[in-house]
Design an enzyme around this catalytic site. Structure first.
Site, PDB file in Angstrom:
ATOM      1  N   HIS A  88      94.109 117.048  26.991  1.00  0.00           N
ATOM      2  CA  HIS A  88      93.615 116.920  28.363  1.00  0.00           C
ATOM      3  C   HIS A  88      94.679 117.414  29.325  1.00  0.00           C
ATOM      4  O   HIS A  88      95.842 117.020  29.228  1.00  0.00           O
ATOM      5  CB  HIS A  88      93.266 115.474  28.700  1.00  0.00           C
ATOM      6  CG  HIS A  88      92.817 115.327  30.129  1.00  0.00           C
ATOM      7  ND1 HIS A  88      91.535 115.608  30.520  1.00  0.00           N
ATOM      8  CD2 HIS A  88      93.488 114.982  31.253  1.00  0.00           C
ATOM      9  CE1 HIS A  88      91.430 115.437  31.822  1.00  0.00           C
ATOM     10  NE2 HIS A  88      92.603 115.045  32.299  1.00  0.00           N
ATOM     11  N   SER A  90      90.125 106.657  34.236  1.00  0.00           N
ATOM     12  CA  SER A  90      89.025 107.627  34.245  1.00  0.00           C
ATOM     13  C   SER A  90      89.216 108.668  33.145  1.00  0.00           C
ATOM     14  O   SER A  90      88.308 108.947  32.359  1.00  0.00           O
ATOM     15  CB  SER A  90      88.962 108.310  35.616  1.00  0.00           C
ATOM     16  OG  SER A  90      88.029 109.360  35.608  1.00  0.00           O
ATOM     17  N   ASP A 127      82.354 105.445  34.405  1.00  0.00           N
ATOM     18  CA  ASP A 127      83.342 106.371  34.967  1.00  0.00           C
ATOM     19  C   ASP A 127      82.658 107.433  35.809  1.00  0.00           C
ATOM     20  O   ASP A 127      83.147 107.786  36.878  1.00  0.00           O
ATOM     21  CB  ASP A 127      84.156 107.038  33.865  1.00  0.00           C
ATOM     22  CG  ASP A 127      85.069 108.100  34.457  1.00  0.00           C
ATOM     23  OD1 ASP A 127      85.975 107.729  35.209  1.00  0.00           O
ATOM     24  OD2 ASP A 127      84.836 109.304  34.213  1.00  0.00           O
ATOM     25  N   ARG A 144      84.595 107.341  44.220  1.00  0.00           N
ATOM     26  CA  ARG A 144      85.977 107.507  44.682  1.00  0.00           C
ATOM     27  C   ARG A 144      86.134 108.830  45.426  1.00  0.00           C
ATOM     28  O   ARG A 144      86.874 108.918  46.407  1.00  0.00           O
ATOM     29  CB  ARG A 144      86.925 107.440  43.495  1.00  0.00           C
ATOM     30  CG  ARG A 144      87.082 106.011  42.943  1.00  0.00           C
ATOM     31  CD  ARG A 144      87.776 106.022  41.582  1.00  0.00           C
ATOM     32  NE  ARG A 144      89.048 106.701  41.632  1.00  0.00           N
ATOM     33  CZ  ARG A 144      89.575 107.424  40.647  1.00  0.00           C
ATOM     34  NH1 ARG A 144      88.930 107.537  39.505  1.00  0.00           N
ATOM     35  NH2 ARG A 144      90.739 107.998  40.786  1.00  0.00           N
ATOM     36  N   LYS A 150      86.979 108.584  29.108  1.00  0.00           N
ATOM     37  CA  LYS A 150      86.183 109.688  28.569  1.00  0.00           C
ATOM     38  C   LYS A 150      86.768 110.174  27.246  1.00  0.00           C
ATOM     39  O   LYS A 150      86.040 110.450  26.296  1.00  0.00           O
ATOM     40  CB  LYS A 150      86.142 110.837  29.579  1.00  0.00           C
ATOM     41  CG  LYS A 150      85.168 110.583  30.713  1.00  0.00           C
ATOM     42  CD  LYS A 150      85.216 111.668  31.759  1.00  0.00           C
ATOM     43  CE  LYS A 150      86.512 111.616  32.558  1.00  0.00           C
ATOM     44  NZ  LYS A 150      86.461 112.310  33.844  1.00  0.00           N
TER      45      LYS A 150
END
Lengths: 428, 428
Positions: free
Chosen positions: A82, A183, A161, A168, A187
């Site tokens: 990520h 968050s 999420d 947000r 995932k």
């Protein structure tokens, strides 16, 4: 449970219990807690913080709001990457086929871009025929057959999420390390991979502007992953200048293909290999070095199969912009670099990014850098190419480069240029 | 203007400009800024604060969201009173007719009770026939003919405050001094009176538990009033024990009538006269002392006309509870006092108050105190009467008195009882 009590607890600087967190996340997902209550709580969390245990509980509650992919039927170790987002960051396109070729299964459930950083799915969608939405069965089949899949998350993964992120985004409550970390990790954990390498970007083009902020986020991400029994490593990498020379959708796909075929910019190759080695370490795979695999052309073969598996044609020409505008040097000197944020903003304004979630992106739009930091330049030397199908966007892009940054972003000084190291730290 | 920019400014500790405040309050009233955005901003304001200039601008924006009563046609000075809310606080019922009798016009646009403190409109509605809702023309006519009106605010007054108050109530964002102060003052300024006396309550039964908190709120209220060119005075008064002996709706009306007819508890008389003198000073009226006017019975005559003007019958019997439960002393000693919060909570549970805005209140429910602080008592001496039409509510009321407070609230010690002064300070 009473939502006002939960809000007050955090507002007044207290700790939320696991029960409070589990309840409020679930109640919000079910619509029992209203948007205006959750946004007040998110603001209280942003200003008061959450400790590691609260953040882990919050992440767990978001995972529990949906389903979790079961990758246990795969014969290979599963590992994912990520990135916290940068300008010209096309590394996912390279890593998925490369690490799969080295023996891991790489499920890369990715997002779309918002603001000045691009989204992996937007980039891949510039390939004719390629589709981002796969069913769970298709994801599992492609992981089994090809070893790599880059696609949109299925609807069932961490719905809390998805709902909270949208909230947000419109309530000024994005910039909270515990909320960002939970968050991301909810995932990634729901996605089912047993290992994860995080590329936490630092610099003007990144969400985290300083190494301290990036390290704080990396530590929060690692703590959540470890609490969930995941094998995780975080790499801190520089995002003060764009990664590679291409920023945009089709432009970045083309640059990724260049690298897979043995060429491409040195920084893209370097970061790809660093992250690939970390992913293989996390996956426990002790095979040939990724540099050898990349040079062999085998990763490019996997790329072609990965793209075809999702309906794309890896041999089809990519969309090209109808209008290319050059930005040239206005004095002699040495190029110190391009500011990542300014270049990202320019690409966005040319059509490569979106201002609102429902906007479309232009496949061919973007920026190409024609000179490298450290290179000597003379007046009139082309420095940047602005690609777009809509000439009306060029002034705004020039504005982003000139007004905001070009003088600072393309500082042609007599002093020696300084570009720091690409990889700033590795936290294992 | 961008609402996320406004939220971020306050979130990050900055000052909001007059333009930002004017825009965000107006946009919220029109529904352009969503509830979830305003609640995030309210939480940021609660945690970061607003300075005097910001609070004045916020108040101004809420006034400008609606209409302002024009009292200029009245021949008398106009002056109002606002109490921050207490247990047994029936002073408005007395002050309006008394100060009107002394020569001012008193427009008292009042609220309903929520939680453990009663609402003036709820109390008056226990009078058969009396109605709280008047048109603007009716308000002006009654001020002209009687000099005093106590009624619900018209729909057009400070609609932004009404919307924001409802939002704060469900999002844990009530306890912010700038937001409380601007809410109170926007309604009072829109109401059109040129003078205002604030009764800021301090103690267990009040919103502000300490003198420091009450003084902070009083100063914020005064600053707003002065910025708007209003003549304002603030009285800080004790709310650690209930005011008078009656807590409830009809019970408090009866006590107010007792005072208007020359009787009633000393503390109610004392506070009424202190506030009446401050109101007359603010109104610039230098006539007979309110004590003389009260003793003359003229204020009672005004009360009767004020009640009749709104359809009520001042001579009709008030509703009486079908069930009265006595609480008796469990040992000998001296009564130190009743805790205001516990008594308010007990009255609420007996049916005098409401848990949600849409609930009805019971006219006859409440608590009567049968002994005064400082009185010697013996075992078995009745101390409190619990009035209700619903016997099922008695255990919860006893619980509020016993569990939470009765031992501490009715401490029968050998030591001398201490009751501090009723009026703690006057800020002019």
């Amino acid at each position: 449970m009473n939502v006002i009590e939960v809000i007050r607890t955090k507002r007044d600087g207290g700790r939320l219990s696991n029960e409070q967190i589990g309840w409020v996340v679930d109640a919000y997902t079910r619509g029992v807690v209203a948007d205006e209550q959750m946004s007040a709580l998110a603001m209280a969390i942003l200003l008061r913080g959450m400790d590691a245990a609260e953040t882990a509980a919050w992440t767990r509650a978001m995972i529990d709001s949906g389903e979790r992919l079961d990758l246990s039927a795969l014969r290979r170790p599963t590992v994912d990457k990520h990135s916290t987002g940068g300008v010209g960051d096309k590394i996912t396109l390279l890593l998925a086929p490369l690490v799969a070729t080295c023996g891991a299964a790489v499920p890369q459930l990715s997002g779309r871009g918002l603001g000045h950083t691009g989204g992996t799915l937007d980039k891949l969608e510039s390939i004719p025929g390629w589709r981002a939405r796969l069913s769970t069965a298709e994801i599992l089949a492609q992981l089994r057959d090809v070893g790599a899949v880059v696609c949109a998350p299925t609807e069932g993964l961490a719905p809390a999420d998805r709902k909270l992120y949208a909230l947000r985004d419109v309530t000024g409550t994005v910039e909270s390390v515990p909320l960002i970390a939970s968050s991301i990790m909810s995932k990634k954990i729901a996605e089912g991979a047993s290992g994860l390498v995080l590329d936490v970007k630092v610099g003007s083009g990144a969400f985290m502007k300083t190494t301290e902020q990036a390290r704080e986020l990396a530590e929060a991400l690692l703590a959540i992953g470890r609490a969930e029994g995941m094998r995780v490593t975080a790499v801190l990498s520089d995002m003060s200048v764009p990664l590679g020379t291409a920023v945009g959708n089709a432009l970045e796909v083309a640059e990724a293909v260049d690298v897979l075929r043995g060429g491409g910019p040195a920084d893209v190759v370097e970061l790809t290999l660093v992250l690939a080695r970390e992913m293989l370490a996390v996956a426990g795979i002790d095979g040939p070095d990724p540099a050898t695999v990349l040079a062999s052309g085998a990763a490019y073969e996997t790329w072609c199969r990965m793209i075809r598996g999702q309906g794309g044609d890896p041999d089809a020409p990519l969309p090209a912009a109808t209008r290319v505008h050059e930005v040239r040097a206005d004095r002699d000197g040495v190029l110190a670099g391009f500011d990542a944020y300014a270049v990202g903003l320019a690409a966005w304004r040319l059509g490569a990014g979106r201002a609102r979630k429902e906007d479309a992106v232009a496949a061919a739009a973007g920026v190409r850098c024609l000179a490298e930091p450290g290179e000597p330049v003379v007046v009139g030397r082309p420095l940047l190419e602005l690609h777009t199908d809509d000439p009306d966007t060029v002034p705004a892009a020039l504005d982003a480069l000139r007004g905001a940054v070009l003088i600072g972003a393309v500082p042609i000084d007599d002093g020696a240029p300084v570009r720091g190291p690409l990889v700033l730290d590795v936290l294992r």
